[in-house]
Design an enzyme around this catalytic site. Sequence first.
Site, PDB file in Angstrom:
ATOM      1  N   CYS A 137      17.769  -1.293  21.331  1.00  0.00           N
ATOM      2  CA  CYS A 137      18.826  -1.406  22.337  1.00  0.00           C
ATOM      3  C   CYS A 137      18.819  -0.196  23.256  1.00  0.00           C
ATOM      4  O   CYS A 137      19.339   0.865  22.904  1.00  0.00           O
ATOM      5  CB  CYS A 137      20.190  -1.550  21.675  1.00  0.00           C
ATOM      6  SG  CYS A 137      21.547  -1.744  22.851  1.00  0.00           S
ATOM      7  N   CYS A 140      22.273   0.967  24.298  1.00  0.00           N
ATOM      8  CA  CYS A 140      22.960   1.728  23.247  1.00  0.00           C
ATOM      9  C   CYS A 140      22.424   3.145  23.125  1.00  0.00           C
ATOM     10  O   CYS A 140      23.185   4.111  22.987  1.00  0.00           O
ATOM     11  CB  CYS A 140      22.807   1.027  21.901  1.00  0.00           C
ATOM     12  SG  CYS A 140      23.202  -0.723  21.888  1.00  0.00           S
ATOM     13  N   ASP A 141      21.095   3.298  23.148  1.00  0.00           N
ATOM     14  CA  ASP A 141      20.472   4.559  22.749  1.00  0.00           C
ATOM     15  C   ASP A 141      19.694   5.287  23.834  1.00  0.00           C
ATOM     16  O   ASP A 141      19.224   6.403  23.612  1.00  0.00           O
ATOM     17  CB  ASP A 141      19.522   4.293  21.569  1.00  0.00           C
ATOM     18  CG  ASP A 141      20.250   3.710  20.364  1.00  0.00           C
ATOM     19  OD1 ASP A 141      21.429   4.055  20.176  1.00  0.00           O
ATOM     20  OD2 ASP A 141      19.647   2.914  19.635  1.00  0.00           O
TER      21      ASP A 141
END
Length: 333
Positions: A137, A140-141
């Site tokens: 992701c 997300c990261d």
Amino acid sequence: MATHRTKLLIIGSGPAGYSAAIYGARAMMEPIVVQGLQPGGQLTITTDVENYPGFRDVVQGPWLMEEMKAQAEHVGTRMMWDTIVEVDLANGSPFRAVGDSGDEYIGDALVIATGAQAKWLGAPGEQELGGKGVSACATCDGFFYRGKRVAVIGGGNTAVEEALYLTNHSDDVTLIHRRDSLRAEKILQERLLNHPNISVLWNKEVESFAGDPLAGGLTHLNLRDTVDGSASELKVDGAFVAIGHSPATELFKGKLPMDDGGYLLVEPGTPKTEVPGVFAAGDVTDHVYRQAVTAAGMGCMAALDAERFLANLEIDTDGHAHAAESAEQEAAE
């Protein structure tokens, strides 16, 4: 074996399921959450969470899910350690589900929040370096790889979108694809191929992820050419596997409409499925955003819609639900 009866049955226990439980409990629906194989969902295998609203500092995914679970229990939710293996939606409310334990769960309304799992390559080092340089992701990261070298593995829309997104954080993005052409939409391909900070490695497969999970994490990828079989190495700080997601909907095949990817179909802008009283929330129906905060929002929506659904039901002495008659209908009779 036991039978558990509730106004609101929730299958799944990630942000969507727990949020539905919190709102459902506050609405006095006495929800039951059947937590499944991975209580807490994908966030339980996510380390640093920096984009969930309300936390100035980085929090840990498992901790966040434990807090959501505790909040749901605090307001009156019952948590069940079980995995649903069979559901009966054919006769309408109340809905029946059977757990792996043999226990039966009956709910007047049902929220499906079984989530989705990222597809992984299964290559050596992938699991060991998960959260330590290997992710599924970018949204997300990606923030954690500012100014670092990153790679995206895949060739569809998801991979191209992830690569383009990562250019917000890195000026050294490499897309690795096992073929010599992309499957992504043409407009996305043009953006990717014309971007000065993205390079593409064609006809390459990741043989393994290399690095030390305990010190420094991912250091490089070992690649194999799909045409001539030659080996090569790509030094990276982060690698994002973007070969799609698999929604956990096997249980509902033939019982609820799905799209070609297996995601549950809902009425646009709502969590309502084709079956009145059955709602879908989170990644099980969302292949676009796939964020904890959007899943939580959909869980809230599902609980609110379930409350409205139940307000229009009457439960007879045999436990069967039917639509309540309006005052006008009763007067006419």
